[in-house]
Each structure stands twice: as C-alpha cells, then as structure tokens.
Design a protein around this motif. Sequence first.
Motif, PDB file in Angstrom:
ATOM      1  N   GLN A 258       0.850  -1.179   0.000  1.00 33.09           N
ATOM      2  CA  GLN A 258       0.000   0.000   0.000  1.00 33.09           C
ATOM      3  C   GLN A 258       0.894   1.240   0.000  1.00 33.09           C
ATOM      4  O   GLN A 258       1.828   1.336   0.800  1.00 33.09           O
ATOM      5  N   VAL A 259       0.590   2.202  -0.884  1.00 35.99           N
ATOM      6  CA  VAL A 259       1.381   3.426  -0.968  1.00 35.99           C
ATOM      7  C   VAL A 259       0.456   4.633  -0.967  1.00 35.99           C
ATOM      8  O   VAL A 259      -0.713   4.557  -1.368  1.00 35.99           O
ATOM      9  N   ASN A 260       0.985   5.787  -0.513  1.00 40.13           N
ATOM     10  CA  ASN A 260       0.214   7.026  -0.550  1.00 40.13           C
ATOM     11  C   ASN A 260       0.480   7.775  -1.849  1.00 40.13           C
ATOM     12  O   ASN A 260       1.136   7.240  -2.756  1.00 40.13           O
ATOM     13  N   LYS A 261       0.011   9.020  -1.942  1.00 37.30           N
ATOM     14  CA  LYS A 261       0.132   9.768  -3.197  1.00 37.30           C
ATOM     15  C   LYS A 261       1.589  10.078  -3.559  1.00 37.30           C
ATOM     16  O   LYS A 261       1.905  10.373  -4.720  1.00 37.30           O
ATOM     17  N   TYR A 262       2.479   9.994  -2.574  1.00 39.30           N
ATOM     18  CA  TYR A 262       3.899  10.235  -2.814  1.00 39.30           C
ATOM     19  C   TYR A 262       4.649   8.965  -3.204  1.00 39.30           C
ATOM     20  O   TYR A 262       5.855   8.999  -3.436  1.00 39.30           O
ATOM     21  N   GLY A 263       3.940   7.845  -3.232  1.00 39.82           N
ATOM     22  CA  GLY A 263       4.576   6.566  -3.529  1.00 39.82           C
ATOM     23  C   GLY A 263       5.240   5.924  -2.331  1.00 39.82           C
ATOM     24  O   GLY A 263       5.974   4.940  -2.466  1.00 39.82           O
ATOM     25  N   GLU A 264       4.967   6.450  -1.137  1.00 40.83           N
ATOM     26  CA  GLU A 264       5.576   5.941   0.081  1.00 40.83           C
ATOM     27  C   GLU A 264       4.728   4.802   0.666  1.00 40.83           C
ATOM     28  O   GLU A 264       3.507   4.900   0.720  1.00 40.83           O
TER      29      GLU A 264
END
Length: 559
Positions: A258-264
Amino acid sequence: MDFKIETLETDILIIGGGAAGCFCALSIVEKSKLKVIIAEKANIKRSGCLSAGVNALNAYIGKGESEESFVDYVKRDSENVIREDLVYSIAKRLNKVTEKIEALGLPILKDEKGNYIQRGKRSIKINGENIKPILADEVNRRDNIKVLNRVNIIDYLIKDGEVNGAIGFSNEESTIYVIHSKFVVCSTGGTSGIYKPNNPGFSKHKMWYSPFNTGAGYAMGIRAGAEMTSFEMRFIALRCKDTIAPTGTIAQGVKVKQVNKYGETYVEKYGKPTTPMRLYATVMENYKGNGPCYLNTKGIPEELSEDLFKAYLNMAPAQTLKWIEKNTSPSQENVEIDGTEPYIVGGHTASGYWVDVDRRTTLRRLYAIGDVAGGSPKKYVTGCFAEGEIAAESIIKNVKGVVIKKSDYKEIGQKIHEMTMFFYNKSTFSIKDIEEAMQNIMDKYAGGISKAYKYNMKGLETALEKIQELNSSVYKLQANNMHELMFIYEIIDRLDVCRVLIEHLKARKETRWRCYTENEDYPVKDDTNWLKYVNSIYKNEKVEIVFRDLIGRYDTYEH
C-alpha cells in the motif's frame, strides 16, 4: 390480505441457504436419514455471500502451516480476543472440507505436480464463479432435503423454553409458513445496510457485504433472548475504491504494498500490518492529506495484470470493467483503495451468537453457523463449511429421543396478526424513509464512514435514543405486497441489530481494533481490563451486558 397458512414438520430446519446452510444440510443427510428443510429468502442457486462467486479459499492450512499456527494467526490479527476453542475446531477441518467441495465439482487451481496453488500462507486459488450453483445442485439432488426458496423467516417458535421451529412468509404469494422441527440451525449471514453506504443513492447496492443479508438471524436470536457476543468488533473492509472489489486478490496474489500519493509505503508507520491496521493506516493517511492511497500495481508484469483481469471477473466484474472502460490496466496505473461502511459479520470478525464448540446457542435446540456464529474470526468460506459439518455431527449425535413440540395457536396467531396489520396501516412515511434515517443516525453518531469510523459516548447515547424512536415508527409502515412486507421486516431486524451494536460499543471502554472500535473517549487499547468478551442478552426490552473471560483453544466450555 387473506393468508394461506401452510404448516410443515421436519427433523431439522435450516434457516438460510448460503454456504454454511447448504453444507450443513449435505452433512446431515450424508451421515443420517434425517429429513431437512432449508428455508431461503432468495434462491439457493445464487444466494448469500457466494452468490456472485469467489476466486480463492482464504482459510486453508497451506504448506509450512499448521492448525496451531492458524489459530495463532487469527488470535494475533484479532488482538487476542477470540474464542480459541472455536477457531481451533475450524482449523482441524479446513483442508478436509476443501477436498469435499472439490469433489462436488469446484475447480481448484493446481501446479504441474498436482498441488493446490497457494495465494498466501492460508489461501488457495480457485475458479469459483459457480461455487454456489455447485452446492445448490448437490442439495437439490438429495431426497431428504426440501428447499423452500423465496421464503422469508421472521421469528423462532419457542415451546417450553426450547426452539421448536420458525415462522415466515412467501415473498411472492400470500402464504405464511409455520415450520416445526426437532432442531433449528441458523445460517442467515451477517448484517449490511445499517450504516450509510459509501456509494449512496443510485449505487447504494455497491457494498462489500451482500446487501440482502440484513441481520435476520441475529435479530431473531436477540428477540428470543439468546446470548450474543462481540458486536462491537465491527468489520470494515479495505476495498478498491468505487467498485468495492476485494484488495486481497492484488495484495496477496501479486504481493504489492500500500502506498500514498507520494509513492511511500505507510502501513508500518502505524503498527503491525494486521487487517484492521491496513484500514486504519489508510484512513489516517487520507486524514493527514497524504491520500489518495493505492495498491502499488504500476509496473507489474503484463502476465500478472491479465491474471487480475480474469480473477476479478470471477467475483467482482465491476473492477475489470472499470479498467476496460478507462482503457487501462493494473500494470499501467495503481489501484486506488478506500474503506467501506461498517458491517456486523461473524465470518470476518467475532460478532454473533455465543455458542459452544458444537455451535449450540444458549437457546436450547438452536444452532448457529457461518456468519451468525460469533467468536471465530476469519472463518471465510471453508470455515463456514466446517461449522456446518460440526453442527450436523452434533445434531445427529443428540437427535435420538427428541420429539417435535408444536407451538400453540396463540403464539402463532400473534405473529400472523402482526404480519397482517402492515397491510392495513396508512403510513405517512415510506420504507426508504426509515432506512435512510437509520443509516444517517448510525453514520453520524455511531462511527460511520463520514466520521472516519470514530464515535464517542455522548454520540452513542444519541444514536440509541434516535434508533429507539425509529423502532416505534417502523410498525406503522404500510405494505402493498409480500415483497414490501419482506422489506419492512428487514428494517425491523436491522434496527434490532443497531440497538445491540450501540450497547456493545458503549460497553467496551477502549480502542482495541483500530477503526472497528475507534472510541474517542477511550482511544487506547487496555489489555489490563479488556482482554474479555463483551456479550449481551435482551431481557424485558433492555439489552443487558455480560462480560466473559477468554477461552483457550484446549478449554472445554459449556453453556
């Protein structure tokens, strides 16, 4: 409305013809000469949670795993509050019932050596779009099983303190069914539709759990005084946004993060990646402005991308259609994820009837299996099969000498009168009005999706007051046909479930399962005081809370 009364007798009445109910019926007639009636609100060919199919069996003892490790996994994922004895009894049967459903014709994917292809440690891949028709066909072939399709059971019949059958009506004809039996098995499924859906309006049916499972089994038990457990352990699914397609197909099948909008990657920032924590972490990332959140599928091999197209056609075709309509694929862009509204479902969490290891409830001669049986999370399809088999074996062992006790006309007449009055009411509000009011109350005051699943004690008190007001209004609703009568009883059942749920949320003064129980007044997990079950019994129009100590996997518990 002039009703025809049809009275039936059988050895075993099974209420609900889903996965658990059908498997229980087959187990009974395979090992005995007992006669079984299955009463199903829809049609057993495409009813229950498996109606559209499924692409994996998510409860299986895979290579390198054991019955003990399965219980440890469920216990760990559920923050230690489970009935270990129940989970262990399921674990011992998972692989056996898998072989049985394969023998009935379910295609299970295998490698070149003939071994099942695992999707994860406890999951195997199947072609399961027809799993329910396979079960239904086998049921319909058995002479000792009578199926009543399109019959909506509304209450148990009780004689001398024992459940001796049930009463309901046809959804298509003006017929009331009075069914007497030696034992009753409840397998009606959990509860959806009590909270405002995350796809309201025209697409409100697009929800994670079956929209037709409206808490009938729970509500019948509540009204009859059965002990219930762990309603506060709600289930909120992390799903593909908009389509509400399962995320496990991608997360386990392709093994992406699972990643956020920053790709983290972000789940580990909040704690161990348990099922509730994956949801909670996503909610928090959105709250902090780091969303939208995704499953990181961009760049996966095209072969895996094609596999996902096929997999979702088996169980959630809307996801495949979404990719096709946008002329994209999971290898070209990440899949956005979000949480659903809360549900009460014992197949994924621990909500349901308080049962012993044979799945007997606290009401004599009544069993509960599948999503209505509490205490054993993560049972999924094969766990429901296992519970059906467990209950069947117990019934066969205990049926000798049991006689059918018929209810008197007074009890039956009161229920017939209640059903009849809905056709004479002149209501100023509609069934939809009551439903939407209920969902708005639960969403706003009892931890719905618009509140990021959070609630507090004052809000719960408000919710309880407003739900009780609605409960007095529902009996004034008007039915114009049998189908509308079914809708009214679905609202009655959901309101009864709401009331018990609110009392359970109030009783557990901690936050144990993030999002599932997100109590703003008690935001911390408290192992010192709350390693226990929150149970309840409905008596004298009040929900009485009962606290019970944990039960280990080798303990022997009896009511």
